[in-house]
Write an enzyme that holds these catalytic residues in place. Structure first.
Site, PDB file in Angstrom:
ATOM      1  N   ILE A   1       3.991  24.425  22.466  1.00 51.04           N
ATOM      2  CA  ILE A   1       5.014  24.674  23.484  1.00 51.04           C
ATOM      3  C   ILE A   1       6.302  23.940  23.141  1.00 51.04           C
ATOM      4  O   ILE A   1       7.387  24.532  23.110  1.00 51.04           O
ATOM      5  CB  ILE A   1       4.479  24.275  24.878  1.00 51.04           C
ATOM      6  CG1 ILE A   1       3.325  25.221  25.253  1.00 51.04           C
ATOM      7  CG2 ILE A   1       5.586  24.305  25.923  1.00 51.04           C
ATOM      8  CD1 ILE A   1       2.607  24.882  26.539  1.00 51.04           C
TER       9      ILE A   1
ATOM     10  N   ASP B   1       6.888  12.966  18.658  1.00 49.80           N
ATOM     11  CA  ASP B   1       5.474  13.347  18.663  1.00 49.80           C
ATOM     12  C   ASP B   1       4.700  12.261  17.923  1.00 49.80           C
ATOM     13  O   ASP B   1       5.214  11.681  16.960  1.00 49.80           O
ATOM     14  CB  ASP B   1       5.279  14.705  17.962  1.00 49.80           C
ATOM     15  CG  ASP B   1       3.934  15.336  18.307  1.00 49.80           C
ATOM     16  OD1 ASP B   1       3.922  16.374  18.992  1.00 49.80           O
ATOM     17  OD2 ASP B   1       2.870  14.779  17.900  1.00 49.80           O
TER      18      ASP B   1
ATOM     19  N   SER C   1       3.267  19.717  31.561  1.00 51.27           N
ATOM     20  CA  SER C   1       2.121  19.530  30.660  1.00 51.27           C
ATOM     21  C   SER C   1       0.881  19.073  31.414  1.00 51.27           C
ATOM     22  O   SER C   1       0.011  19.887  31.723  1.00 51.27           O
ATOM     23  CB  SER C   1       2.481  18.566  29.531  1.00 51.27           C
ATOM     24  OG  SER C   1       2.830  17.289  30.020  1.00 51.27           O
TER      25      SER C   1
ATOM     26  N   ASP D   1       5.502  20.916  37.428  1.00 48.67           N
ATOM     27  CA  ASP D   1       4.571  22.049  37.586  1.00 48.67           C
ATOM     28  C   ASP D   1       3.125  21.581  37.676  1.00 48.67           C
ATOM     29  O   ASP D   1       2.253  22.347  38.066  1.00 48.67           O
ATOM     30  CB  ASP D   1       4.742  22.994  36.380  1.00 48.67           C
ATOM     31  CG  ASP D   1       3.936  24.278  36.498  1.00 48.67           C
ATOM     32  OD1 ASP D   1       3.982  24.896  37.583  1.00 48.67           O
ATOM     33  OD2 ASP D   1       3.261  24.657  35.528  1.00 48.67           O
TER      34      ASP D   1
ATOM     35  N   GLU E   1      -4.420  18.179  42.153  1.00 47.13           N
ATOM     36  CA  GLU E   1      -3.955  19.509  42.546  1.00 47.13           C
ATOM     37  C   GLU E   1      -4.963  20.138  43.498  1.00 47.13           C
ATOM     38  O   GLU E   1      -6.171  19.898  43.346  1.00 47.13           O
ATOM     39  CB  GLU E   1      -3.785  20.398  41.305  1.00 47.13           C
ATOM     40  CG  GLU E   1      -2.694  19.865  40.376  1.00 47.13           C
ATOM     41  CD  GLU E   1      -2.434  20.748  39.153  1.00 47.13           C
ATOM     42  OE1 GLU E   1      -3.131  21.771  38.974  1.00 47.13           O
ATOM     43  OE2 GLU E   1      -1.523  20.398  38.383  1.00 47.13           O
TER      44      GLU E   1
ATOM     45  N   HIS F   1       1.503  24.747  39.346  1.00 51.93           N
ATOM     46  CA  HIS F   1       0.840  24.896  38.042  1.00 51.93           C
ATOM     47  C   HIS F   1       0.858  26.357  37.559  1.00 51.93           C
ATOM     48  O   HIS F   1      -0.171  26.944  37.245  1.00 51.93           O
ATOM     49  CB  HIS F   1      -0.607  24.379  38.125  1.00 51.93           C
ATOM     50  CG  HIS F   1      -1.145  23.975  36.777  1.00 51.93           C
ATOM     51  ND1 HIS F   1      -2.028  22.950  36.597  1.00 51.93           N
ATOM     52  CD2 HIS F   1      -0.912  24.463  35.519  1.00 51.93           C
ATOM     53  CE1 HIS F   1      -2.326  22.827  35.313  1.00 51.93           C
ATOM     54  NE2 HIS F   1      -1.647  23.741  34.646  1.00 51.93           N
TER      55      HIS F   1
ATOM     56  N   GLY G   1       3.127  27.385  35.113  1.00 51.92           N
ATOM     57  CA  GLY G   1       3.885  27.460  33.856  1.00 51.92           C
ATOM     58  C   GLY G   1       3.404  28.589  32.965  1.00 51.92           C
ATOM     59  O   GLY G   1       4.193  29.316  32.363  1.00 51.92           O
ATOM     60  N   GLY G   2       2.090  28.738  32.876  1.00 49.08           N
ATOM     61  CA  GLY G   2       1.536  29.760  31.964  1.00 49.08           C
ATOM     62  C   GLY G   2       1.099  31.016  32.688  1.00 49.08           C
ATOM     63  O   GLY G   2       0.480  31.893  32.084  1.00 49.08           O
TER      64      GLY G   2
HETATM   65  N1  LIG Z   1       1.893  24.299  33.104  1.00 52.73           N
HETATM   66  C1  LIG Z   1       1.063  25.172  32.625  1.00 52.73           C
HETATM   67  O1  LIG Z   1       0.694  26.149  33.274  1.00 52.73           O
HETATM   68  C2  LIG Z   1       0.558  24.988  31.220  1.00 52.73           C
HETATM   69  C3  LIG Z   1       0.226  26.106  30.454  1.00 52.73           C
HETATM   70  C4  LIG Z   1      -0.174  25.913  29.133  1.00 52.73           C
HETATM   71  C5  LIG Z   1      -0.270  24.622  28.615  1.00 52.73           C
HETATM   72  N2  LIG Z   1       0.015  23.557  29.409  1.00 52.73           N
HETATM   73  C6  LIG Z   1      -0.089  22.173  28.905  1.00 52.73           C
HETATM   74  O2  LIG Z   1       1.043  21.918  28.074  1.00 52.73           O
HETATM   75  C7  LIG Z   1       0.705  20.881  27.146  1.00 52.73           C
HETATM   76  C8  LIG Z   1       1.193  21.253  25.756  1.00 52.73           C
HETATM   77  O3  LIG Z   1       0.511  22.427  25.326  1.00 52.73           O
HETATM   78  P1  LIG Z   1       0.548  22.846  23.788  1.00 52.73           P
HETATM   79  O4  LIG Z   1      -0.159  24.163  23.667  1.00 52.73           O
HETATM   80  O5  LIG Z   1       1.922  22.711  23.249  1.00 52.73           O
HETATM   81  O6  LIG Z   1      -0.370  21.677  23.197  1.00 52.73           O
HETATM   82  P2  LIG Z   1      -0.453  21.185  21.679  1.00 52.73           P
HETATM   83  O7  LIG Z   1      -1.754  20.528  21.544  1.00 52.73           O
HETATM   84  O8  LIG Z   1      -0.073  22.279  20.762  1.00 52.73           O
HETATM   85  O9  LIG Z   1       0.734  20.090  21.618  1.00 52.73           O
HETATM   86  C9  LIG Z   1       0.672  18.828  22.185  1.00 52.73           C
HETATM   87  C10 LIG Z   1       1.497  17.903  21.314  1.00 52.73           C
HETATM   88  O10 LIG Z   1       1.651  16.667  21.982  1.00 52.73           O
HETATM   89  C11 LIG Z   1       1.559  15.638  21.010  1.00 52.73           C
HETATM   90  N3  LIG Z   1       1.245  14.408  21.721  1.00 52.73           N
HETATM   91  C12 LIG Z   1       0.087  14.059  22.344  1.00 52.73           C
HETATM   92  N4  LIG Z   1       0.215  12.866  22.941  1.00 52.73           N
HETATM   93  C13 LIG Z   1       1.484  12.453  22.706  1.00 52.73           C
HETATM   94  C14 LIG Z   1       2.226  11.310  23.091  1.00 52.73           C
HETATM   95  N5  LIG Z   1       1.677  10.358  23.832  1.00 52.73           N
HETATM   96  N6  LIG Z   1       3.494  11.205  22.658  1.00 52.73           N
HETATM   97  C15 LIG Z   1       4.054  12.176  21.892  1.00 52.73           C
HETATM   98  N7  LIG Z   1       3.401  13.280  21.501  1.00 52.73           N
HETATM   99  C16 LIG Z   1       2.137  13.428  21.917  1.00 52.73           C
HETATM  100  C17 LIG Z   1       0.480  16.119  20.071  1.00 52.73           C
HETATM  101  O11 LIG Z   1       0.532  15.459  18.826  1.00 52.73           O
HETATM  102  C18 LIG Z   1       0.842  17.616  19.971  1.00 52.73           C
HETATM  103  O12 LIG Z   1       1.763  17.846  18.932  1.00 52.73           O
HETATM  104  C19 LIG Z   1      -0.800  20.691  27.238  1.00 52.73           C
HETATM  105  O13 LIG Z   1      -1.083  19.551  28.004  1.00 52.73           O
HETATM  106  C20 LIG Z   1      -1.264  21.939  27.979  1.00 52.73           C
HETATM  107  O14 LIG Z   1      -2.444  21.726  28.705  1.00 52.73           O
HETATM  108  C21 LIG Z   1       0.446  23.703  30.696  1.00 52.73           C
END
Ligand SMILES: NC(=O)c1ccc[n+]([C@@H]2O[C@H](COP(=O)([O-])OP(=O)(O)OC[C@H]3O[C@@H](n4cnc5c(N)ncnc54)[C@H](O)[C@@H]3O)[C@@H](O)[C@H]2O)c1
Length: 414
Positions: free
Chosen positions: A167, A186, A244, A269, A274, A297, A299-300
């Site tokens: 994302i 990251d 996230s 979000d 929740e 919640h 977002g997706g």
């Molecule tokens: N709001 C929604 O409806 C919704 C929908 C989809 C995903 N999400 C959430 O969004 C988040 C990101 O999803 P994604 O598919 O990009 O995940 P992903 O696993 O592809 O990316 C997460 C990134 O965060 C980095 N990371 C982890 N801890 C960290 C920290 N403390 N500091 C810096 N970087 C850190 C990881 O190295 C990774 O690159 C997830 O938590 C997912 O559950 C939310």
């Protein structure tokens, strides 16, 4: 790992594959599987454990969303089950250890809704910068407040992305196209896309960003990642987004920073707690604040994401049933050996022990079976090997392979 009875290796023609899809899975997925000749039964709702135990006999592929629970008892009643498709993102509803030890592959759709999250983040950043939520709320209350004060363009501003995964990195590209200067932090060494610049610490990012947005995963260390310390290091009047994980942010501290005006707006979000069900009350420190966008919640949650989830998971189930591909499986070692209709394929899930491949190949060699292509992969306790041979393998060979002490599940695919 619990040993299981080796699977009888009879060949399963596509037209005999029985699929049960629960929880109103998108028609995209249903049509895809029917189009491949599978026998597909659909149900609108989730099933309880007992209902599922009754329904699952003879089913080869099961599709669920987030409210059907897959327990050991369900799996014990499903000797024919070869794969489960979770038509959603999470797989907490599935006993993964139990599926793996039975050689049942699990698939989900980890990426299908990422674009939806990115688009919501972009919409919210511009909305916060223009104070849209506040102005619209005023208008609904009959207040005409035409003023440019506190409203800004995003062009030329710095967007700080914490978590540059699926994302975060997509957001980076789209934000740059809008005129943002993008910086990111990251914990992994991620490739910077476009002109985005990597920060070596989160502190560095906080000090230069006009907007800070969190896109980290849910690893345990991220609980409380963003609290009063981090907020006080943000630029005065910066904006903050979290789409996230709810547990990553201290919402009480965020409220203080919003009330003091140090943070000028926020879009949230996801929340530490929740509501479980539709209509349950929502409690949060962040309710009732100006220039704060709260969303449940979602977002997706778009129709496009649902459609893509249907297509994506259905295609994974089909590729596993017909060709043995475990590409992007949640629990199986990953193999994606190109299929060749002139060859016959054996798919063996086995316990990961030294010398298994040599034993399999020795056994095939003793029976004069020539291997044309082969791929092995292991993951923890489990191994998976696809073997392409020129001629159909006889029952005796299959029985001997299935009877190996390491065999978990043997299938003949073509
Ligand atoms: N709001 C929604 O409806 C919704 C929908 C989809 C995903 N999400 C959430 O969004 C988040 C990101 O999803 P994604 O598919 O990009 O995940 P992903 O696993 O592809 O990316 C997460 C990134 O965060 C980095 N990371 C982890 N801890 C960290 C920290 N403390 N500091 C810096 N970087 C850190 C990881 O190295 C990774 O690159 C997830 O938590 C997912 O559950 C939310």
């Amino acid at each position: 790992m619990t040993p299981t009875t080796p699977f009888p290796a009879e060949r399963l023609e596509d037209s005999n594959v029985r699929v049960l899809l629960l929880e109103n899975i998108h028609p995209n997925g249903v049509e895809f599987l029917r189009g491949k000749g599978f026998q597909v039964e659909t149900r609108d709702s989730a099933l309880s454990e007992n209902e599922l135990i009754e329904a699952i006999a003879g089913v080869h592929l099961l599709g669920i969303r987030s409210t059907t629970y897959i327990t050991e008892k369900v799996l014990d009643a499903a000797p024919d089950l070869i794969a489960i498709g979770a038509f959603c993102i999470g797989t907490n509803q599935i006993d993964l250890a139990a599926t793996t030890s039975r050689g049942i592959a699990v698939f989900n759709a980890p990426y299908s809704n990422t674009r939806s999250v990115v688009e919501l983040a972009i919409a919210e950043i511009i909305s916060l910068a223009r104070r849209l939520h506040e102005k619209s709320t005023d208008m609904h209350a009959g207040i005409w407040n035409k003023s440019a004060a506190g409203s800004h363009e995003v062009r030329g501003r710095t967007l700080g992305i914490v978590g540059y995964g699926n994302i975060g990195s997509q957001l980076s590209v789209i934000a740059e196209a809008l005129g943002f200067k993008v910086v990111f932090f990251d914990i992994d060494d991620k490739l910077a896309l476009g002109n985005a610049q990597r920060c070596s610490t989160i502190e560095e990012l906080l000090q230069i960003s006009d907007v800070v947005t969190l896109h980290v995963d849910g690893r345990p260390g991220n609980a409380g990642l963003f609290g009063a310390d981090e907020m006080s290091q943000m630029k005065p009047r910066a904006m903050f987004l979290n789409l996230s994980r709810g547990i990553a942010v201290d919402t009480a501290a965020l409220r203080e920073h919003l009330e003091s005006g140090h943070i000028s707006g926020a879009a949230i979000d996801v929340f530490p707690v929740e509501p479980k069900r539709q209509g349950d009350p929502f409690e949060s420190d962040l309710r009732g604040l100006k220039n704060v966008i709260l969303t449940p919640h979602v977002g997706g949650s778009t129709e496009e994401a649902q459609q893509d989830i249907g297509r994506f998971v259905a295609s994974k189930l089909r590729a596993y049933a017909s060709f043995g591909s475990t590409s992007l499986s949640v629990n199986m070692p990953e193999i994606n050996l190109p299929s060749d209709s002139s060859k016959h394929r054996l798919a063996l899930v086995h316990r990961n022990a030294p010398g298994v491949l040599a034993t399999i190949n020795g056994l095939l060699g003793e029976h004069g079976v020539n291997i044309e292509a082969q791929s092995l992969s292991t993951r923890g306790d489990i191994g998976y090997v696809l073997t392409d041979v020129a001629a159909e393998v006889g029952t005796e060979v299959l029985q001997e392979l299935a009877a190996l002490p390491e065999s978990v599940r043997l299938r003949q695919l073509s």
